[in-house]
Design a protein around this motif. Structure first.
Motif, short mmCIF file in Angstrom:
data_model
loop_
_atom_site.label_atom_id
_atom_site.label_comp_id
_atom_site.label_asym_id
_atom_site.label_seq_id
_atom_site.Cartn_x
_atom_site.Cartn_y
_atom_site.Cartn_z
N SER A 296 86.62 -7.27 -32.85
CA SER A 296 85.18 -6.93 -32.82
C SER A 296 84.44 -7.52 -34.00
O SER A 296 83.27 -7.91 -33.89
CB SER A 296 85.00 -5.41 -32.80
OG SER A 296 85.49 -4.86 -31.60
N HIS A 299 83.16 -10.78 -33.14
CA HIS A 299 82.21 -10.85 -32.03
C HIS A 299 81.12 -11.89 -32.29
O HIS A 299 80.58 -11.97 -33.39
CB HIS A 299 81.58 -9.46 -31.84
CG HIS A 299 80.60 -9.39 -30.72
ND1 HIS A 299 80.92 -9.62 -29.40
CD2 HIS A 299 79.27 -9.10 -30.73
CE1 HIS A 299 79.85 -9.47 -28.65
NE2 HIS A 299 78.82 -9.16 -29.44
N LYS A 327 84.83 -6.76 -24.20
CA LYS A 327 84.54 -5.49 -24.86
C LYS A 327 85.84 -4.70 -24.96
O LYS A 327 86.81 -4.99 -24.26
CB LYS A 327 83.49 -4.68 -24.09
CG LYS A 327 83.93 -4.27 -22.69
CD LYS A 327 82.84 -3.52 -21.97
CE LYS A 327 83.31 -3.13 -20.56
NZ LYS A 327 82.26 -2.42 -19.81
N THR A 329 87.27 -0.63 -25.17
CA THR A 329 87.01 0.81 -25.10
C THR A 329 88.17 1.54 -25.75
O THR A 329 89.32 1.43 -25.30
CB THR A 329 86.84 1.27 -23.64
OG1 THR A 329 85.77 0.54 -23.03
CG2 THR A 329 86.53 2.75 -23.59
N GLU A 338 83.10 2.39 -27.50
CA GLU A 338 83.14 1.02 -27.00
C GLU A 338 82.64 0.06 -28.07
O GLU A 338 81.58 0.25 -28.65
CB GLU A 338 82.28 0.89 -25.74
CG GLU A 338 82.38 -0.47 -25.07
CD GLU A 338 81.61 -0.53 -23.77
OE1 GLU A 338 80.53 -1.16 -23.75
OE2 GLU A 338 82.08 0.06 -22.78
N TYR A 339 83.45 -0.96 -28.34
CA TYR A 339 83.08 -2.00 -29.29
C TYR A 339 82.95 -3.33 -28.54
O TYR A 339 83.76 -3.63 -27.65
CB TYR A 339 84.14 -2.18 -30.37
CG TYR A 339 84.28 -1.02 -31.34
CD1 TYR A 339 83.21 -0.63 -32.14
CD2 TYR A 339 85.48 -0.33 -31.46
CE1 TYR A 339 83.33 0.43 -33.02
CE2 TYR A 339 85.61 0.73 -32.34
CZ TYR A 339 84.54 1.10 -33.12
OH TYR A 339 84.66 2.15 -33.99
N PRO A 340 81.96 -4.15 -28.88
CA PRO A 340 81.87 -5.48 -28.26
C PRO A 340 82.99 -6.39 -28.77
O PRO A 340 83.46 -6.24 -29.89
CB PRO A 340 80.50 -5.99 -28.71
CG PRO A 340 80.18 -5.22 -29.94
CD PRO A 340 80.86 -3.89 -29.81
#
Length: 513
Positions: A296, A299, A327, A329, A338-340
């Motif tokens: 993440s 990202h 993504k 979860t 939830e992280y991108p």
């Protein structure tokens, strides 16, 4: 006297408002409710010391503190400042007129100094959304939060400043950041450049294609061939971040506490290179106190995995879904976050344990079984998710000794940006799709249909290399990117040929020649 002070809790990469209610009455006890963790409960001792060190008296009364909403766990020491202000206001040491207009967050030291916090940017965004007039935070975080427009952001160094400001005794100067000027100031400055790389023209071409379409890429070759050197230069040819991408990326780094002191907005795409001893949780995120993982933190940028087979099998397998879904979860019994994870994966590896399989000069000492076991550490499903697979060979002496500079990153970047602009226009009506690597099967059938000769070449490649259906889609995506770099309307046989050449390291057939 009952008072309300406002702070925020960070969940994932977003924040929510926490209302801190404080009531002082007859008695001598201190109660704190609302699901605070140990660090929040310990704030009592820090607040007492900070308040009395600065000439104020902690109330000798019964103090009841409620942190609402009560079903959200409050974590960390960042609530020290709003708690202290609420307690003093309830004891009538601070006027309450301004408390509803400002959100406050900050950790207190024993002398009343206000220390940095995590998540200043998402907290500032939430403060603006909820209509607060301003945000009072530690001075070390003020530039980070001040990129949010239409919100007065005040950086403070000591609790006395906050008390005197709320009592109307002094005025604080809000920090103003020109977000666009801050963003464009350094977004094209890179310390590393492809002009430093001697030879390896075919590999540079593969990196150009990968950057133009947002494709994942793996390099396989002996030690010293420049795998890591070129991977570290990839950000210099990627298209610049948009302002929206920069804000999203900065939010993630802010939540993780990775922002440098005094920094504001990240203007360059992140490049993360975790060591092969990394754990699955450190890679994807989570933990007792949930934090974004390396995937993440990368990202909108590059995740570089050097010496890929040295990573544990569990670490490599947990990447499969994030690479596909973009993504992560994190689901636990008590929370789901939830992280991108929209990353461009770049990996490198040796062809065998000794590193010299297929080397033009040095002899490999590994047995065929050893080589297969080594390559077998990379599962087929993971390899299928890597669009471009490139074999890299040592650079000859004539290339190394050539003093003429190679093509610069700026030149390559111009072609990459032109290809990305074509893709942006193509996918303008498709939310969430920004580059060819993100195309769905339906979009492939619409935008990446090869001509008759290209279709025949693709069929031959599928049969010869025993490629999967996912590999078929990857070839079409890469071919579409190659066509975009040439400015071609359709996908032609030469584009399919080049794209197929980037699949020649599939594990089932690599080395069968």
């Amino acid at each position: 006297m009952l008072v309300k002070v406002f702070g925020a809790a960070v969940q994932g990469i977003d924040a929510l408002v926490v209302t801190i209610e404080v009531n002082c009455s007859q008695g001598i006890r201190f109660f704190m409710v609302g699901l605070p963790d140990a660090a929040v409960k310990e704030s009592h001792e820090r607040i007492v010391s900070a308040v009395e060190h600065n000439g104020y008296r902690f109330p000798r009364k019964q103090v009841i503190v409620n942190m609402s909403p009560a079903d959200i766990r409050k974590e960390g020491a960042a609530y020290d400042l709003p708690l202290a202000v609420g307690i003093l206001a309830s004891d009538e040491k601070i006027e309450t007129g301004k408390l509803s207009e400002y959100m406050l967050m900050g950790e207190l030291s024993l002398d009343g100094s206000i220390l940095p916090i995590k998540g200043a940017l998402p907290i500032a965004i939430k403060a603006r959304e909820e209509g607060f007039k301003g945000l009072i935070i530690p001075k070390a975080n003020v530039r980070e939060a001040a990129v949010v427009n239409h919100l007065d952001v005040y950086g403070v160094e000591n609790i006395t400043e906050v008390i005197r400001f709320l009592n109307g005794e002094i005025e604080l100067e809000p920090t103003v950041i020109d977000t666009r000027a801050e963003f464009f100031r350094e977004y094209t400055h890179f310390d590393l450049d492809f002009s430093d790389v001697k030879g390896q023209e075919s590999v540079k071409r593969a990196f150009e294609v990968a950057a133009a379409g947002g494709h994942n890429i793996i390099l396989i070759g002996p030690p010293g061939t420049g795998k890591s050197m070129m991977a570290k230069r990839l950000p210099s040819i990627l298209p610049p971040l948009t302002l929206q991408e920069a804000l999203e990326t900065t939010k993630i780094h802010s939540v993780a506490g990775r922002m440098e002191r005094g920094s504001s907005l990240l203007s360059q795409r992140p490049f993360r290179s975790p060591h092969h001893t990394i754990s699955p949780v450190a890679l994807v995120g989570g933990g007792t106190f949930p934090q974004p993982g390396e995937i993440s933190l990368a990202h909108n940028g590059v995740l570089f995995l050097d010496e890929l087979p040295e990573f544990s099998r569990q670490v490599l397998e947990v990447m499969r879904q994030p690479l596909e879904d973009r993504k992560i979860t994190i689901a636990r019994a008590k929370y789901s976050i939830e992280y991108p994870a929209g990353v461009m994966l770049v990996a490198s590896m040796n062809p065998c344990p000794c590193g010299y399989y297929n080397h033009p000069e040095k002899e490999c000492i590994c047995s065929p079984g050893t080589i297969q076991r080594y390559l077998g550490k990379i599962s087929g499903p993971l390899l299928d998710r890597i669009d471009i697979q490139v074999e890299i060979v040592p650079v000859p002496f004539e290339k190394i000794s050539d003093t003429r500079p190679a093509e610069s990153s700026e030149s390559i970047r111009r072609r990459v940006i032109a290809a990305r602009e074509i893709q942006a226009a193509r996918f303008a009506d498709y939310p969430g799709i920004h580059c060819n690597a993100q195309m769905t099967p339906r979009l492939l059938n619409q935008f990446a249909v090869p001509d008759e000769a290209g279709l025949k070449r693709l069929k031959d490649a599928m049969n010869r290399f025993h490629l999967s259906a996912r590999a078929y889609d990857r070839i079409l995506k890469v071919a579409r990117t190659i066509a975009d770099l040439e400015g071609s309307e359709g996908v032609q046989v030469q584009h399919i040929n080049e794209a197929v050449n980037y699949r020649n390291l599939d594990r089932e057939n690599w080395g069968d020649r």
